[in-house]
Design an enzyme around this catalytic site. Structure first.
Site, PDB file in Angstrom:
ATOM      1  N   LYS A 166      34.290  25.952  37.964  1.00 45.78           N
ATOM      2  CA  LYS A 166      35.742  25.991  38.144  1.00 45.78           C
ATOM      3  C   LYS A 166      36.390  24.635  37.901  1.00 45.78           C
ATOM      4  O   LYS A 166      37.516  24.565  37.413  1.00 45.78           O
ATOM      5  CB  LYS A 166      36.100  26.488  39.556  1.00 45.78           C
ATOM      6  CG  LYS A 166      35.911  27.976  39.727  1.00 45.78           C
ATOM      7  CD  LYS A 166      36.717  28.495  40.904  1.00 45.78           C
ATOM      8  CE  LYS A 166      36.551  29.993  41.090  1.00 45.78           C
ATOM      9  NZ  LYS A 166      37.214  30.491  42.286  1.00 45.78           N
TER      10      LYS A 166
ATOM     11  N   LYS B 142      30.758  36.914  32.743  1.00 49.74           N
ATOM     12  CA  LYS B 142      31.127  37.752  33.877  1.00 49.74           C
ATOM     13  C   LYS B 142      32.541  38.312  33.690  1.00 49.74           C
ATOM     14  O   LYS B 142      33.411  37.616  33.180  1.00 49.74           O
ATOM     15  CB  LYS B 142      31.089  36.857  35.119  1.00 49.74           C
ATOM     16  CG  LYS B 142      31.029  37.554  36.428  1.00 49.74           C
ATOM     17  CD  LYS B 142      30.934  36.534  37.550  1.00 49.74           C
ATOM     18  CE  LYS B 142      32.224  35.725  37.681  1.00 49.74           C
ATOM     19  NZ  LYS B 142      32.283  34.894  38.869  1.00 49.74           N
TER      20      LYS B 142
ATOM     21  N   LYS C 115      38.817  37.658  36.851  1.00 51.88           N
ATOM     22  CA  LYS C 115      40.272  37.729  36.956  1.00 51.88           C
ATOM     23  C   LYS C 115      40.945  36.723  36.037  1.00 51.88           C
ATOM     24  O   LYS C 115      42.078  36.910  35.627  1.00 51.88           O
ATOM     25  CB  LYS C 115      40.692  37.367  38.390  1.00 51.88           C
ATOM     26  CG  LYS C 115      40.345  38.384  39.439  1.00 51.88           C
ATOM     27  CD  LYS C 115      40.557  37.749  40.811  1.00 51.88           C
ATOM     28  CE  LYS C 115      40.320  38.729  41.933  1.00 51.88           C
ATOM     29  NZ  LYS C 115      40.254  38.061  43.236  1.00 51.88           N
TER      30      LYS C 115
HETATM   31  P1  AMP Z   1      36.845  37.062  44.001  1.00 53.26           P
HETATM   32  O1  AMP Z   1      37.686  37.760  43.023  1.00 53.26           O
HETATM   33  O2  AMP Z   1      36.175  35.863  43.432  1.00 53.26           O
HETATM   34  O3  AMP Z   1      37.497  36.828  45.323  1.00 53.26           O
HETATM   35  O4  AMP Z   1      35.648  38.067  44.301  1.00 53.26           O
HETATM   36  C1  AMP Z   1      35.726  39.111  45.247  1.00 53.26           C
HETATM   37  C2  AMP Z   1      34.404  39.840  45.318  1.00 53.26           C
HETATM   38  O5  AMP Z   1      34.144  40.490  44.062  1.00 53.26           O
HETATM   39  C3  AMP Z   1      33.192  38.922  45.571  1.00 53.26           C
HETATM   40  O6  AMP Z   1      32.291  39.587  46.446  1.00 53.26           O
HETATM   41  C4  AMP Z   1      32.583  38.749  44.214  1.00 53.26           C
HETATM   42  O7  AMP Z   1      31.202  38.491  44.261  1.00 53.26           O
HETATM   43  C5  AMP Z   1      32.864  40.110  43.577  1.00 53.26           C
HETATM   44  N1  AMP Z   1      32.934  40.007  42.104  1.00 53.26           N
HETATM   45  C6  AMP Z   1      33.808  39.261  41.386  1.00 53.26           C
HETATM   46  N2  AMP Z   1      33.590  39.400  40.066  1.00 53.26           N
HETATM   47  C7  AMP Z   1      32.536  40.267  39.953  1.00 53.26           C
HETATM   48  C8  AMP Z   1      31.833  40.838  38.833  1.00 53.26           C
HETATM   49  N3  AMP Z   1      32.173  40.544  37.575  1.00 53.26           N
HETATM   50  N4  AMP Z   1      30.827  41.685  39.101  1.00 53.26           N
HETATM   51  C9  AMP Z   1      30.478  42.007  40.370  1.00 53.26           C
HETATM   52  N5  AMP Z   1      31.101  41.514  41.462  1.00 53.26           N
HETATM   53  C10 AMP Z   1      32.116  40.653  41.262  1.00 53.26           C
END
Ligand code: AMP
Ligand code: TRP
Length: 344
Positions: free
Chosen positions: A114, A206, A209
Site C-alpha cells: 500500500k 487480487k 476495491k
Molecule cells: P477490506 O476490503 O480490505 O476491508 O477487506 C474486507 C474482507 O474481505 C477481509 O476479510 C479481506 O480478507 C476480504 N477480501 C478482500 N479482498 C478479497 C479477495 N479478493 N478475495 C477474498 N477475500 C477478500
C-alpha cells in the site's frame, strides 16, 4: 484459561464492496452466526490510514453496514457497529503500539504494497494499522476471526501481540486475579473455495476495491447486465475446462472462475468440474452468469433499499456501538489495572 468463543471481523468502508469481500469474508460472517456470538465492525478508523473524502465517508460506512444486513447478518442477535463510535479500540491500540516491535511491523507485506515506492510519504497510521487490528479483536477478547487470505499475516501479528502482552504482564495478570493469560490467541478462519478471489482481468492479481478497472471486479451493487458483461469479458485461456482439480494448476483464470462458481453454489471445485469438465468457457460462463445473478441480484437490490434510509442504518450502528462499548470498557478497565495505570 478457556475463553468464551466469540467471532470478530471488520471490513473497511473504502470504495466498492466486491465479490471477493463477499465470498472471502461477508458470506462467511453470515454462516458463523448460527454457531457463535459475532461482532462485525465497519472499520472506519482503518479506512483513514489512506485519505478519505469527508463528504464521501459517511455514505461508504452506511453502505458496508447495508451490505452486512443485506447479506443476512442479524444486527439484533449479533453486534454491528462502526469502529470510531467505540473509543476503546484506539485506546487499546496505543498500548499495543508499546507491545508490538518495530521489527514485526517491518515485515508486513500489506504495508509495503500500500505504501508503494513513496514510503516516506505514507501515514504513520498505515504503518501502525496492524496494531489497531489486533486491538479491534482483543478489546472483545474474541477467539475466532473470519477473513480472506490477504489478512493472514495481520492475524499472526495479532496473536504475537496477545502472547507478548500475556508474557510481559504475566505477574500483574495473575496478581489481579485474571489467571495465567489475559488475552486469547485469536484464530484465523480462512476457509472455503474463495479465500482469495482474483481480478477478472488478470488471474495473478487480487480482486480489489482500488483497482482502476471496474471490469476487474463484480461489485455487490452491480445489476444483472453489468454482472453478465463482466463475466463474459473475464479473461480465460483457450482450453476447455479440465475434469479434475489438478488440471487447474497453472491456469489461474480458470481456477478463479471455477472457485467463484463453487463458492457461490456452496460446493467444491471438484464437484463443479465433475459437472463442467470438458465444457468450453462460453458454456461455463453462461452458467456462472445465471448463478451469480441469482445470488448477488437480491443482495444488491436490498443494499439499495437499505441505504435509501440512512437514519435506520445509523440507528443500527448506534445500538451496536452501545452494546460493543460495554464489553470493550470492561476489557480496558482490566488492561489499565494490569498495566499499572491509576483509574477512577
Ligand atoms: P477490506 O476490503 O480490505 O476491508 O477487506 C474486507 C474482507 O474481505 C477481509 O476479510 C479481506 O480478507 C476480504 N477480501 C478482500 N479482498 C478479497 C479477495 N479478493 N478475495 C477474498 N477475500 C477478500
Ligand atoms: N484489515 C482488515 C482488511 O483490510 C480489516 C480489519 C480491521 C479486520 N480490523 C479487523 C479484520 C479485525 C478482522 C479483524 O480487510
Amino acid at each position: 484459561m478457556a475463553f468464551k468463543e466469540l467471532v470478530f471481523s471488520g471490513v473497511q468502508p473504502t470504495g466498492n464492496l466486491h465479490l471477493g469481500n463477499y465470498l472471502g469474508a461477508i458470506k462467511r460472517f453470515v454462516e458463523l452466526q448460527d454457531r457463535y456470538d459475532c461482532i462485525y465492525c465497519v472499520v472506519d478508523l482503518h479506512a483513514i490510514t489512506v485519505w478519505q473524502d469527508p463528504a464521501e465517508l459517511p455514505r461508504a460506512i452506511r453502505e458496508v453496514t447495508a451490505a452486512f444486513i443485506a447479506c443476512g447478518i442479524d444486527p439484533r442477535k449479533h453486534i454491528v457497529f462502526n469502529q470510531s463510535q467505540v473509543a476503546e479500540h484506539a485506546e487499546l491500540a496505543w498500548i499495543f503500539n508499546c507491545v508490538a516491535r518495530l521489527g514485526w511491523l517491518n515485515r508486513m507485506t500489506q504495508f509495503k504494497e500500500k505504501a508503494g515506492k513513496d514510503r516516506e510519504n505514507a501515514s504513520v497510521g498505515l504503518y501502525a494499522y496492524p496494531t489497531l487490528m489486533a486491538s479491534d479483536i482483543l478489546v472483545y477478547r474474541a477467539t475466532h476471526v473470519p477473513v480472506g487470505e490477504d489478512q493472514k499475516q495481520h492475524l499472526e501479528l495479532s496473536r504475537d501481540i496477545a502472547q507478548k502482552f500475556n508474557n510481559d504482564f504475566a505477574a500483574s495478570i495473575r496478581a489481579h486475579g485474571f489467571g495465567d493469560t489475559f488475552f486469547p490467541l485469536p484464530e484465523p478462519l480462512i476457509t472455503g473455495e474463495a479465500t482469495r478471489v482474483m481480478s477478472l482481468r488478470d488471474g495473478a492479481k487480487k480482486m480489489s476495491k482500488s483497482d482502476s478497472s471496474d471490469q476487474s471486479r463484480i461489485n455487490l451493487t452491480d445489476d444483472a447486465d453489468a454482472i453478465a458483461l463482466k463475466i463474459r469479458r473475464a479473461k480465460t485461456d483457450p482450453h476447455p475446462l479440465p475434469s479434475e482439480e489438478k488440471g487447474l494448476e497453472g491456469r489461474p483464470e480458470a481456477d478463479n472462475l471455477v472457485g467463484i462458481y463453487a463458492a457461490l453454489a456452496g460446493t467444491s471445485r471438484a464437484s463443479v468440474l465433475a459437472q463442467y469438465g470438458n465444457a468450453q468457457f462460453s458454456t461455463f460462463k453462461t452458467a456462472l452468469v445465471d448463478l451469480a445473478v441469482s445470488k448477488l441480484g437480491p443482495i444488491g437490490a436490498e443494499m439499495k433499499r437499505l441505504v435509501a434510509d440512512p437514519l435506520s442504518i445509523d440507528a443500527v450502528l448506534a445500538d451496536g456501538a452501545g452494546r460493543a462499548q460495554k464489553v470493550a470498557h470492561e476489557t480496558m478497565k482490566a488492561v489499565k489495572d494490569i498495566v499499572g495505570f491509576v483509574r477512577a
